[in-house]
Structures are given as structure tokens and as C-alpha cells.
Design a protein around this motif. Structure first.
Motif, PDB file in Angstrom:
ATOM      1  N   ALA A 199      -4.339   2.795 -12.381  1.00 55.49           N
ATOM      2  CA  ALA A 199      -4.556   2.167 -11.064  1.00 55.49           C
ATOM      3  C   ALA A 199      -6.043   2.137 -10.738  1.00 55.49           C
ATOM      4  O   ALA A 199      -6.499   1.271  -9.984  1.00 55.49           O
ATOM      5  CB  ALA A 199      -3.798   2.923  -9.990  1.00 55.49           C
TER       6      ALA A 199
ATOM      7  N   TYR B 265      -1.093   6.429 -13.438  1.00 53.37           N
ATOM      8  CA  TYR B 265       0.271   6.744 -12.989  1.00 53.37           C
ATOM      9  C   TYR B 265       1.201   6.657 -14.192  1.00 53.37           C
ATOM     10  O   TYR B 265       0.984   5.858 -15.101  1.00 53.37           O
ATOM     11  CB  TYR B 265       0.738   5.741 -11.934  1.00 53.37           C
ATOM     12  CG  TYR B 265       0.077   5.889 -10.590  1.00 53.37           C
ATOM     13  CD1 TYR B 265       0.284   7.010  -9.805  1.00 53.37           C
ATOM     14  CD2 TYR B 265      -0.744   4.871 -10.087  1.00 53.37           C
ATOM     15  CE1 TYR B 265      -0.312   7.134  -8.548  1.00 53.37           C
ATOM     16  CE2 TYR B 265      -1.335   4.985  -8.838  1.00 53.37           C
ATOM     17  CZ  TYR B 265      -1.117   6.118  -8.082  1.00 53.37           C
ATOM     18  OH  TYR B 265      -1.707   6.228  -6.863  1.00 53.37           O
TER      19      TYR B 265
ATOM     20  N   ASN C 263      -3.583  -7.027  -3.074  1.00 51.34           N
ATOM     21  CA  ASN C 263      -2.505  -6.038  -3.121  1.00 51.34           C
ATOM     22  C   ASN C 263      -2.448  -5.433  -4.509  1.00 51.34           C
ATOM     23  O   ASN C 263      -2.503  -6.154  -5.503  1.00 51.34           O
ATOM     24  CB  ASN C 263      -1.139  -6.690  -2.829  1.00 51.34           C
ATOM     25  CG  ASN C 263      -1.048  -7.158  -1.391  1.00 51.34           C
ATOM     26  OD1 ASN C 263      -0.805  -8.321  -1.136  1.00 51.34           O
ATOM     27  ND2 ASN C 263      -1.245  -6.261  -0.468  1.00 51.34           N
ATOM     28  N   GLY C 264      -2.356  -4.120  -4.559  1.00 53.46           N
ATOM     29  CA  GLY C 264      -2.201  -3.437  -5.833  1.00 53.46           C
ATOM     30  C   GLY C 264      -3.501  -3.251  -6.584  1.00 53.46           C
ATOM     31  O   GLY C 264      -3.492  -2.839  -7.756  1.00 53.46           O
ATOM     32  N   SER C 265      -4.634  -3.536  -5.962  1.00 60.39           N
ATOM     33  CA  SER C 265      -5.902  -3.423  -6.692  1.00 60.39           C
ATOM     34  C   SER C 265      -6.362  -1.973  -6.845  1.00 60.39           C
ATOM     35  O   SER C 265      -7.239  -1.696  -7.655  1.00 60.39           O
ATOM     36  CB  SER C 265      -6.988  -4.258  -6.004  1.00 60.39           C
ATOM     37  OG  SER C 265      -7.088  -3.901  -4.646  1.00 60.39           O
ATOM     38  N   GLY C 266      -5.789  -1.060  -6.043  1.00 64.97           N
ATOM     39  CA  GLY C 266      -6.125   0.360  -6.198  1.00 64.97           C
ATOM     40  C   GLY C 266      -6.801   0.965  -4.978  1.00 64.97           C
ATOM     41  O   GLY C 266      -7.263   2.114  -5.024  1.00 64.97           O
ATOM     42  N   LYS C 267      -6.843   0.219  -3.880  1.00 63.45           N
ATOM     43  CA  LYS C 267      -7.557   0.690  -2.677  1.00 63.45           C
ATOM     44  C   LYS C 267      -6.935   1.979  -2.126  1.00 63.45           C
ATOM     45  O   LYS C 267      -7.636   2.960  -1.888  1.00 63.45           O
ATOM     46  CB  LYS C 267      -7.550  -0.400  -1.588  1.00 63.45           C
ATOM     47  CG  LYS C 267      -8.133  -1.721  -2.034  1.00 63.45           C
ATOM     48  CD  LYS C 267      -8.147  -2.736  -0.935  1.00 63.45           C
ATOM     49  CE  LYS C 267      -6.779  -3.139  -0.425  1.00 63.45           C
ATOM     50  NZ  LYS C 267      -5.948  -3.842  -1.396  1.00 63.45           N
ATOM     51  N   SER C 268      -5.620   1.955  -1.944  1.00 63.79           N
ATOM     52  CA  SER C 268      -4.956   3.144  -1.366  1.00 63.79           C
ATOM     53  C   SER C 268      -5.079   4.341  -2.286  1.00 63.79           C
ATOM     54  O   SER C 268      -5.267   5.464  -1.820  1.00 63.79           O
ATOM     55  CB  SER C 268      -3.473   2.883  -1.153  1.00 63.79           C
ATOM     56  OG  SER C 268      -3.312   1.767  -0.393  1.00 63.79           O
ATOM     57  N   THR C 269      -4.969   4.083  -3.575  1.00 65.72           N
ATOM     58  CA  THR C 269      -5.089   5.174  -4.534  1.00 65.72           C
ATOM     59  C   THR C 269      -6.454   5.836  -4.356  1.00 65.72           C
ATOM     60  O   THR C 269      -6.562   7.067  -4.304  1.00 65.72           O
ATOM     61  CB  THR C 269      -4.928   4.627  -5.970  1.00 65.72           C
ATOM     62  OG1 THR C 269      -3.655   3.995  -6.057  1.00 65.72           O
ATOM     63  CG2 THR C 269      -5.046   5.717  -7.013  1.00 65.72           C
TER      64      THR C 269
ATOM     65  N   MET D  41       0.840  -1.187   0.000  1.00 65.52           N
ATOM     66  CA  MET D  41       0.000   0.000   0.000  1.00 65.52           C
ATOM     67  C   MET D  41       0.877   1.239   0.000  1.00 65.52           C
ATOM     68  O   MET D  41       1.856   1.328   0.701  1.00 65.52           O
ATOM     69  CB  MET D  41      -0.843  -0.035   1.274  1.00 65.52           C
ATOM     70  CG  MET D  41      -1.806   1.087   1.359  1.00 65.52           C
ATOM     71  SD  MET D  41      -2.551   1.104   2.998  1.00 65.52           S
ATOM     72  CE  MET D  41      -1.097   1.477   3.960  1.00 65.52           C
ATOM     73  N   SER D  42       0.501   2.190  -0.806  1.00 66.25           N
ATOM     74  CA  SER D  42       1.261   3.431  -0.798  1.00 66.25           C
ATOM     75  C   SER D  42       0.580   4.426   0.118  1.00 66.25           C
ATOM     76  O   SER D  42      -0.588   4.322   0.417  1.00 66.25           O
ATOM     77  CB  SER D  42       1.325   3.972  -2.215  1.00 66.25           C
ATOM     78  OG  SER D  42       0.038   4.119  -2.711  1.00 66.25           O
TER      79      SER D  42
ATOM     80  N   HIS E 216      -7.650  -6.361   4.102  1.00 65.91           N
ATOM     81  CA  HIS E 216      -7.609  -7.652   3.414  1.00 65.91           C
ATOM     82  C   HIS E 216      -8.349  -8.696   4.250  1.00 65.91           C
ATOM     83  O   HIS E 216      -8.530  -9.822   3.815  1.00 65.91           O
ATOM     84  CB  HIS E 216      -6.159  -8.134   3.260  1.00 65.91           C
ATOM     85  CG  HIS E 216      -5.340  -7.270   2.381  1.00 65.91           C
ATOM     86  ND1 HIS E 216      -5.436  -7.298   1.017  1.00 65.91           N
ATOM     87  CD2 HIS E 216      -4.426  -6.332   2.670  1.00 65.91           C
ATOM     88  CE1 HIS E 216      -4.597  -6.424   0.500  1.00 65.91           C
ATOM     89  NE2 HIS E 216      -3.968  -5.821   1.493  1.00 65.91           N
TER      90      HIS E 216
ATOM     91  N   PHE F 252      -0.084   3.650 -16.493  1.00 63.62           N
ATOM     92  CA  PHE F 252      -0.636   2.555 -15.706  1.00 63.62           C
ATOM     93  C   PHE F 252      -1.894   3.061 -15.004  1.00 63.62           C
ATOM     94  O   PHE F 252      -1.843   3.988 -14.201  1.00 63.62           O
ATOM     95  CB  PHE F 252       0.366   2.034 -14.672  1.00 63.62           C
ATOM     96  CG  PHE F 252      -0.227   0.985 -13.795  1.00 63.62           C
ATOM     97  CD1 PHE F 252      -0.405  -0.311 -14.262  1.00 63.62           C
ATOM     98  CD2 PHE F 252      -0.673   1.286 -12.513  1.00 63.62           C
ATOM     99  CE1 PHE F 252      -1.003  -1.288 -13.470  1.00 63.62           C
ATOM    100  CE2 PHE F 252      -1.270   0.320 -11.716  1.00 63.62           C
ATOM    101  CZ  PHE F 252      -1.429  -0.966 -12.200  1.00 63.62           C
TER     102      PHE F 252
HETATM  103  N1  LIG Z   1       3.022   6.635  -7.341  1.00 65.31           N
HETATM  104  C1  LIG Z   1       2.797   5.575  -8.100  1.00 65.31           C
HETATM  105  N2  LIG Z   1       3.401   5.462  -9.307  1.00 65.31           N
HETATM  106  C2  LIG Z   1       3.168   4.382 -10.076  1.00 65.31           C
HETATM  107  N3  LIG Z   1       2.349   3.359  -9.752  1.00 65.31           N
HETATM  108  C3  LIG Z   1       1.724   3.425  -8.567  1.00 65.31           C
HETATM  109  C4  LIG Z   1       1.934   4.530  -7.674  1.00 65.31           C
HETATM  110  N4  LIG Z   1       1.166   4.310  -6.564  1.00 65.31           N
HETATM  111  C5  LIG Z   1       0.539   3.131  -6.763  1.00 65.31           C
HETATM  112  N5  LIG Z   1       0.881   2.604  -7.951  1.00 65.31           N
HETATM  113  C6  LIG Z   1       0.386   1.356  -8.537  1.00 65.31           C
HETATM  114  O1  LIG Z   1      -1.033   1.419  -8.580  1.00 65.31           O
HETATM  115  C7  LIG Z   1      -1.599   0.167  -8.255  1.00 65.31           C
HETATM  116  C8  LIG Z   1      -2.578   0.354  -7.123  1.00 65.31           C
HETATM  117  O2  LIG Z   1      -1.846   0.667  -5.962  1.00 65.31           O
HETATM  118  P1  LIG Z   1      -2.533   0.880  -4.555  1.00 65.31           P
HETATM  119  O3  LIG Z   1      -1.473   1.210  -3.571  1.00 65.31           O
HETATM  120  O4  LIG Z   1      -3.661   1.819  -4.716  1.00 65.31           O
HETATM  121  O5  LIG Z   1      -3.116  -0.577  -4.295  1.00 65.31           O
HETATM  122  P2  LIG Z   1      -3.722  -1.214  -2.964  1.00 65.31           P
HETATM  123  O6  LIG Z   1      -4.950  -1.909  -3.375  1.00 65.31           O
HETATM  124  O7  LIG Z   1      -3.822  -0.189  -1.901  1.00 65.31           O
HETATM  125  O8  LIG Z   1      -2.615  -2.258  -2.578  1.00 65.31           O
HETATM  126  P3  LIG Z   1      -2.233  -2.845  -1.113  1.00 65.31           P
HETATM  127  O9  LIG Z   1      -3.342  -3.743  -0.709  1.00 65.31           O
HETATM  128  O10 LIG Z   1      -0.981  -3.586  -1.397  1.00 65.31           O
HETATM  129  O11 LIG Z   1      -2.051  -1.702  -0.212  1.00 65.31           O
HETATM  130  C9  LIG Z   1      -0.447  -0.761  -7.905  1.00 65.31           C
HETATM  131  O12 LIG Z   1      -0.164  -1.566  -9.032  1.00 65.31           O
HETATM  132  C10 LIG Z   1       0.716   0.168  -7.640  1.00 65.31           C
HETATM  133  O13 LIG Z   1       1.931  -0.426  -8.022  1.00 65.31           O
END
Ligand SMILES: Nc1ncnc2c1ncn2[C@@H]1O[C@H](COP(=O)(O)OP(=O)(O)OP(=O)(O)O)[C@@H](O)[C@H]1O
Length: 474
Positions: free
Chosen positions: A71, A36, A91-97, A1-2, A233, A69
Motif C-alpha cells: 500500500a 498488507y 481512492n486506494g492510493s495509500g493516504k489513510s495507511t 478509506m480505512s 480529494h 500488497f
Molecule cells: N487492512 C488492509 N488489508 C489489506 N489491504 C488494505 C488494508 N487497508 C488498506 N488496504 C489497501 O491498501 C490500499 C491503500 O488503502 P488506503 O485506505 O490507505 O487508501 P486511501 O488513499 O486512503 O484511499 P481512500 O481515498 O479511498 O480513503 C488500498 O488498495 C486498500 O485496499
């Protein structure tokens, strides 16, 4: 998660003129997309910074040095005021975004978002603080960002400090904190800023059990009036806390609905992605099990003669219920038996029962494990067991056509009135690493009609309850 750039809790409100719609809607996300820019190497990033400017000056069409990309792609949903919505996805599905866009720390590439009310967010753990400042200074800073006046923060500081319960560390720089301490302080702040909408991202997973319980008490209280967006999760937490769930996969909303339905689909897809689809086989006859007798709750005779008797009506095993697994084994029968081995269609809470689960082996199995979980109508797991520990030192194996049978003998808890269901599964391997061969959700349903249980999710049959009075003889 970012995380967001500062990881700060964020405030966002609408303007003064709230429409009638806005009175009902907390968050409205409309065709939201986020793209992104991905650079294959640092040089491309630099080129992208310089070259298009030069090309524009030279009036040439500009070239991109990045890949796009997406997201989030065309995501729409609405969250009403007072709703508790769980967001689930891999993971990486886009939730944090999405969270960051809702919190106003990230801009969408397309679409729009409406947020009505003050948002307090607990995003990435340990974030939200300036590491050089003390906990006390960070409380004032965060509370200010979240909309409290200096005086309000002063008035509430003692409560915030007590909630965080980190002792003298409150006057130490945050860089000396453990991650647990940071989340304690961050949660303490968001719990005291009169937020309308809370966005919680798995942060509750960190911290000791007492603090987690404190957070849960706060959250449950907040949920009575406030709006919560809970990202996790953990399907159990989503089912337990939320009244609606949204499943995001590859930047799109895949399913939206009751937490129970959404989480079951999510889990099913999760296992299927790992193991492939399930298959079906026919039902077989159960073997008679060995009888076991134990001491009953001493109140049972009285309770069972009253209208508090915990009558549980058991419905027949439904082999067509939603299931998944790789088909290596097939659950063919699930039944409750009494202590004489007779099939039960009624059980009384507090009585000894045996749950029998039978499966046919479709491919050679090493170390089969059979397990079950009893859930309430909200999908909350109440209790369950599996055979792993019993056979850990002497794992069995099964050949094609063999029959595996598990028996769980226990005192049926006393269940408050309502509907219940039993998930059953057969896997092989260990408790941690296993292959799911056949998992059936809601294999058997049952209904509690009346109950003596007054507190908690289940009542436990008591071996003894005593009340004494020591006479004062003076
Ligand atoms: N700043 C960024 N630049 C490029 N790609 C990004 C950036 N931030 C997120 N991503 C990509 O966007 C997608 C969604 O990321 P995000 O963090 O929203 O997912 P997530 O569902 O919160 O994951 P997790 O459950 O692992 O926290 C991922 O593939 C991630 O690699």
C-alpha cells in the motif's frame, strides 16, 4: 478509506531530548513501506495461522498462504513545524495507511518515521468514540487519550460542549448520534487538546455549513502556529488551506510542491486517465459580440478618479498554457472585450466586460459546455460560470470544423492587488457527467495594481449603498 482500529484520536510524542533538527521538523517519513497480506479466502488465513508454526516445529521452510500488497512503497517526505500540507491522491492510493502510521496506530513494514509533537487526528467519521458511552464520557476519554489531565478536561468541558453544539445529546450514548453529531464532538475535542500537529481526513466534508465554517475558523487560527496534515480529494480545499501539497499515487509520492501545481497535475492526470491525451490546433479570429450596457456602481466615478482605481492589466491568451482533454474540441481564443466589442488589455474593476471563449470542433459534439474560473495567485477559485444552464433545454451540437463561441458578460469584481488567472474549458454532456475536451489552466493572466476593495477575496460592484440618520426630535 480505512480507519484505525478504534478510530481514536492518537497522541504521539518524541522523547525528552529533542535535537536541533527536531525543533524544525514536525514529521519526517523515511523510505516508508507498508505491505498488507491479502488472503484469497478465509481458509488461507487459518492455514497461515497454523501451518507455518507446524512447519517451524518440524524445522521445514515455511510457506505463505497470502499475497503481498504494498500500500506504501518507499515513501519519504518531511513536514516542517508550522506547515500546512495537503495530501491528495485517488481512492486506494495509500493516504489513510500513511496517516495511520503517522498517528502511530499502524506499524510500517519498512522505513522509519519521526513525529515531533502531540498529534491529534480526526480520522474516519464517527470514529473515536465508544458507542455505548455518552458524549460527555467520550469527551473525557478522548481528551485523556490526547494528553489532557482530568482537571484540564473539566476546565475545558464547557468550551468543548459549546464548540460541538449538540445540545442535550451530550448526555446520550454516542450510538444514538448522527454522523454529523459525531464529527462535531470529535472535532470539538481535538480543537481543545493543545495539539501540535493536526491530522484531518476529509472529516470537514460532513456537517452543516455553519459548523464547517466554525471548523475552518479554528483551523485557520491553528495554522498560524501549528502543523496540519490535511487529506482530501478536494483540490479546492487543499489549495485553499495548505501551503504545500503531496500527491500520492499507488503508494508512492508522485509530486510534491505548491498546492496549485500539484493539484493541477493531479486533476490533469485524473481527466487524462478517463479520457486520454489532448491535441492542439491553430488560433482563429473572434467574432464581434453583441453589446450590453448596465448600471454602474455609483461610486465608480469618484473611485476611478482616485488612486484606488482598480486597474487590471490583462495579458494575452496563452494557447501553450498547461492543458488537457480528449481533443474533441480545441479552445482557440480567450479574450476580454469592452461593451463595444473592442479587445481589452486593461479593465477597471466594477466595469462591464465580456469574456469570450472560442473553440473549434474536432469531432462531433452533443451539448457543448464552455466554462471559466477566475483564480487568485493561490489558485483559489474566486468566481466562474459555464453555459450549461443557458442551453440546458436546447442543447446545441457541433460538427467537425464548426466554431463554438461563448460570451460571459458581467461586472468585473473589484480585485485586491495581486496576480490572477483564468481557467477555461470546453466539455460536452451535463454539468455532472461530461467529457472534458479541452481544459486550459491559466489561459489568461491578469494583474490588479490598486484597489478600493478592503475586505474579502473580491469586491462586488454595488448598485447602491445608503446611510441614513433618523433624527431624534424629542
Ligand atoms: N487492512 C488492509 N488489508 C489489506 N489491504 C488494505 C488494508 N487497508 C488498506 N488496504 C489497501 O491498501 C490500499 C491503500 O488503502 P488506503 O485506505 O490507505 O487508501 P486511501 O488513499 O486512503 O484511499 P481512500 O481515498 O479511498 O480513503 C488500498 O488498495 C486498500 O485496499
Amino acid at each position: 478509506m480505512s480507519s484505525n482500529e478504534l478510530g481514536m484520536p492518537v497522541v504521539q510524542t518524541t522523547g525528552d531530548s529533542e535535537s536541533k533538527q527536531a525543533e524544525l521538523v514536525a514529521i519526517r517519513v523515511n523510505s516508508l513501506s507498508k505491505c498488507y497480506q491479502i488472503y484469497d479466502n478465509p481458509r488461507d488465513r487459518l492455514k497461515q495461522f497454523v501451518v507455518p508454526r507446524l512447519q517451524r516445529l518440524a524445522r521445514k521452510s515455511s510457506k505463505h498462504y497470502f499475497r503481498e500488497f504494498w500500500a506504501l512503497k518507499d515513501v519519504s517526505f518531511e513536514i516542517k513545524k508550522g506547515e500546512s500540507v495537503g495530501i491528495i491522491g485517488r481512492n486506494g492510493s495509500g493516504k489513510s495507511t500513511m496517516l495511520q502510521i503517522i498517528c502511530g496506530t499502524l506499524h510500517p513494514s519498512a522505513g522509519d518515521i519521526e513525529v515531533n509533537g502531540r498529534v491529534a487526528a480526526l480520522l474516519e467519521l464517527g470514529s473515536g468514540f465508544n458507542p455505548e458511552f455518552t458524549g460527555r464520557e467520550n469527551v473525557y476519554m478522548n481528551a485523556g487519550v490526547l494528553g489532557l489531565t482530568l482537571q484540564q478536561t473539566k476546565d475545558r468541558f464547557a468550551e468543548i460542549e459549546a464548540f460541538a453544539d449538540i445540545g442535550d445529546f451530550i448526555d446520550q450514548p454516542v450510538k444514538t448520534y448522527s454522523s454529523g453529531m459525531m464529527v462535531r464532538l470529535a472535532f470539538a475535542v481535538i480543537a481543545h487538546v493543545d495539539a501540535d500537529i493536526l491530522v484531518i481526513d476529509e472529516a470537514l466534508a460532513v456537517g452543516d455549513a455553519f459548523f464547517t465554517q466554525k471548523c475552518m475558523r479554528f483551523l485557520r487560527h491553528f495554522m498560524k502556529t501549528g502543523t496540519v496534515l490535511f487529506v482530501s480529494h478536494d483540490t479546492g480545499a487543499i489549495k485553499n488551506l495548505c501551503n504545500r501539497a503531496i500527491w500520492i499515487e499507488k503508494g508512492k509520492v508522485l509530486q510534491e510542491g505548491s498546492p496549485k501545481d500539484v493539484c493541477e497535475s493531479y486533476l490533469e492526470a485524473f481527466y487524462e486517465a478517463q479520457q486520454g491525451k489532448s491535441s492542439t490546433t491553430k488560433l482563429k479570429i473572434l467574432k464581434k459580440h453583441d453589446g450590453v450596457r448596465v448600471q454602474k456602481d455609483q461610486r465608480m466615478a469618484f473611485i476611478n478618479a482616485s488612486n484606488l482605481r482598480n486597474d487590471l492589466q490583462i495579458f494575452k491568451f496563452d494557447p501553450e498554457s498547461a492543458s488537457f482533454g480528449d481533443g474533441g474540441a480545441q479552445i482557440t481564443a480567450v479574450e476580454f472585450l469592452d461593451s463595444d466589442g473592442s479587445s481589452l488589455s486593461w479593465v477597471v474593476g466594477g466595469e462591464l466586460v465580456t469574456l469570450v471563449v472560442q473553440a473549434t470542433v474536432n469531432q462531433p459534439l452533443e451539448g457543448p459546455i464552455i466554462g471559466f474560473t477566475v483564480k487568485d495567485r493561490l489558485g483559489q477559485a474566486l468566481f466562474g460560470e459555464n453555459t450549461y444552464l443557458t442551453n440546458m433545454d436546447n442543447p446545441l451540437s457541433g460538427s467537425i470544423g464548426d466554431e463554438v463561441q461563448a460570451e460571459f458578460t458581467f461586472l468585473m469584481p473589484i480585485l485586491p492587488p495581486g496576480d490572477y488567472s483564468v481557467n477555461v474549458a470546453i466539455a460536452s454532456g451535463t454539468q455532472v457527467q461530461h467529457i472534458q475536451h479541452h481544459w486550459i489552466s491559466d489561459a489568461v493572466m491578469f494583474k490588479s495594481q490598486s484597489s478600493s476593495s478592503s475586505t474579502g477575496l473580491i469586491g462586488i460592484p454595488m448598485h447602491q449603498i445608503k446611510l441614513d440618520v433618523a433624527r431624534n426630535l424629542t
